[in-house]
Enzyme design. Structure first.
Site, mmCIF file in Angstrom:
data_model
loop_
_atom_site.group_PDB
_atom_site.id
_atom_site.type_symbol
_atom_site.label_atom_id
_atom_site.label_comp_id
_atom_site.label_asym_id
_atom_site.label_seq_id
_atom_site.Cartn_x
_atom_site.Cartn_y
_atom_site.Cartn_z
ATOM 1 N N ASN A 134 25.405 51.305 83.735
ATOM 2 C CA ASN A 134 26.527 50.521 84.260
ATOM 3 C C ASN A 134 26.316 49.087 83.778
ATOM 4 O O ASN A 134 25.527 48.351 84.348
ATOM 5 C CB ASN A 134 26.534 50.592 85.799
ATOM 6 C CG ASN A 134 27.588 49.684 86.401
ATOM 7 O OD1 ASN A 134 28.470 49.190 85.697
ATOM 8 N ND2 ASN A 134 27.499 49.465 87.709
ATOM 9 N N TRP A 135 27.036 48.741 82.716
ATOM 10 C CA TRP A 135 26.834 47.398 82.131
ATOM 11 C C TRP A 135 27.451 46.295 82.968
ATOM 12 O O TRP A 135 27.246 45.123 82.700
ATOM 13 C CB TRP A 135 27.432 47.343 80.715
ATOM 14 C CG TRP A 135 26.645 48.075 79.686
ATOM 15 C CD1 TRP A 135 25.433 48.682 79.855
ATOM 16 C CD2 TRP A 135 26.998 48.277 78.306
ATOM 17 N NE1 TRP A 135 25.008 49.249 78.676
ATOM 18 C CE2 TRP A 135 25.961 49.007 77.709
ATOM 19 C CE3 TRP A 135 28.097 47.924 77.541
ATOM 20 C CZ2 TRP A 135 25.976 49.389 76.366
ATOM 21 C CZ3 TRP A 135 28.129 48.288 76.204
ATOM 22 C CH2 TRP A 135 27.074 49.013 75.634
ATOM 23 N N LYS A 136 28.275 46.672 83.949
ATOM 24 C CA LYS A 136 29.009 45.682 84.755
ATOM 25 C C LYS A 136 29.780 44.740 83.815
ATOM 26 O O LYS A 136 30.230 45.180 82.755
ATOM 27 C CB LYS A 136 28.049 44.945 85.682
ATOM 28 C CG LYS A 136 27.162 45.928 86.464
ATOM 29 C CD LYS A 136 26.404 45.335 87.594
ATOM 30 C CE LYS A 136 25.604 46.417 88.294
ATOM 31 N NZ LYS A 136 24.972 45.981 89.514
ATOM 32 N N GLY A 147 21.822 49.577 86.291
ATOM 33 C CA GLY A 147 22.561 48.347 86.022
ATOM 34 C C GLY A 147 21.774 47.455 85.070
ATOM 35 O O GLY A 147 21.771 47.655 83.853
ATOM 36 N N GLY A 148 21.068 46.476 85.627
ATOM 37 C CA GLY A 148 20.361 45.478 84.821
ATOM 38 C C GLY A 148 19.509 46.071 83.709
ATOM 39 O O GLY A 148 19.553 45.612 82.560
HETATM 40 P P1 PGA Z 1 20.797 47.567 89.199
HETATM 41 O O1 PGA Z 1 22.327 47.967 89.448
HETATM 42 O O2 PGA Z 1 20.158 48.681 88.415
HETATM 43 O O3 PGA Z 1 20.867 46.281 88.436
HETATM 44 O O4 PGA Z 1 20.152 47.404 90.542
HETATM 45 C C1 PGA Z 1 22.706 49.301 89.706
HETATM 46 C C2 PGA Z 1 24.197 49.370 89.943
HETATM 47 O O5 PGA Z 1 24.766 48.445 90.553
HETATM 48 O O6 PGA Z 1 24.846 50.335 89.509
#
Ligand code: PGA
Length: 248
Positions: free
Chosen positions: A9-11, A233-234
């Site tokens: 999930n690259w956001k 995410g990150g």
């Molecule tokens: P994170 O985010 O791995 O940066 O904690 C996960 C997400 O929000 O899908």
């Protein structure tokens, strides 16, 4: 073949040059024999670039959101058919950042989930409790209500295809992942809730864990019986680190 799905999930991150570097690294190193299955969810403007760049691989593409409407006068929205047109097979629904920062309520999330199912996209329903709710031992109640809110609006049966991502809000982007044992307990509970709809559905539904998954904790998390992969995410923004997680 691995049953584990590792989803990025690259956001709201990336650029054309980031995408081309990322694709080059992944396309030249990834193969399904040695890695878990991969899914990449870039921001809308890069869906086409990612899908073309990975077209010779079996890596899947997903979007981070979907409109609850079919088409028409909904400025700024992106429809299910537009996602399919860009080779998306999956879509995140109800990510906590959309719930908390963008004010998305359960009934909207339910409509988006419904639209995805209707248009043959696989929705990945994101659910999870806040730190405060966890401290008050409300995790199961919250999870139950978030799933029920979706299931109530839709006729789910044993053939329905969707994924659940358990993402405790306190673990997202904080570096504080749930322990594999605690995550397993919640995943087992989620499967129990789905079992009330259908036993077959409970067995076939993948339940991903998300929240500070990284190279150090992925292997243990993915080894838990009810954890079927991760939503990253990150740590998904670094192509070689992401590939390393996909090898755990
Ligand atoms: P994170 O985010 O791995 O940066 O904690 C996960 C997400 O929000 O899908």
């Amino acid at each position: 073949m691995s049953k584990i799905l590792v989803a990025a999930n690259w956001k709201m991150n990336g650029s054309k040059s980031f995408v081309s570097d990322f694709i080059r690294e992944i396309a030249s190193n990834y193969n399904q024999e040695h890695y878990h299955k991969l899914l990449i969810c870039p921001p809308f403007p890069y869906l086409d670039q990612v899908s073309k760049g990975l077209s010779k691989t079996d890596i899947q593409i997903g979007a981070q959101d979907i409109a609850q409407f079919e088409n028409g006068a909904y400025t700024g929205e992106v429809s299910a058919e537009m996602l399919s047109d860009n080779d998306c097979k999956y879509v995140l629904v109800g990510h906590s950042e959309r719930r908390t920062i963008l004010g998305e309520k359960d009934h909207i999330i339910s409509e988006k989930f419904n639209m995805a199912i209707k248009k043959n996209l696989v929705p990945i329903l994101c659910i999870g409790e806040t730190h405060d709710q966890k401290e008050k031992s409300l995790t199961e109640e919250i999870i139950d209500s978030q799933i029920t809110a979706i299931a109530d609006g839709i006729d789910l049966d044993k053939h329905s295809k969707f994924i659940i991502a358990y993402e405790p809000i306190w673990a997202i982007g904080s570096g504080l992942s749930a322990t594999p044992e605690d995550a397993q307990d919640v995943h087992e509970f989620i499967r129990y809730i789905i079992k009330k709809i259908s036993k077959e559905l409970a067995e076939s539904t993948q339940i991903l864990y998300g929240g500070s998954v990284n190279i150090n904790n992925a292997k243990k998390l993915f080894s838990m019986p009810d954890i079927d992969g991760g939503l990253i995410g990150g740590a998904s923004l670094d192509s070689s680190g992401f590939l390393a997680i996909a090898k755990q």
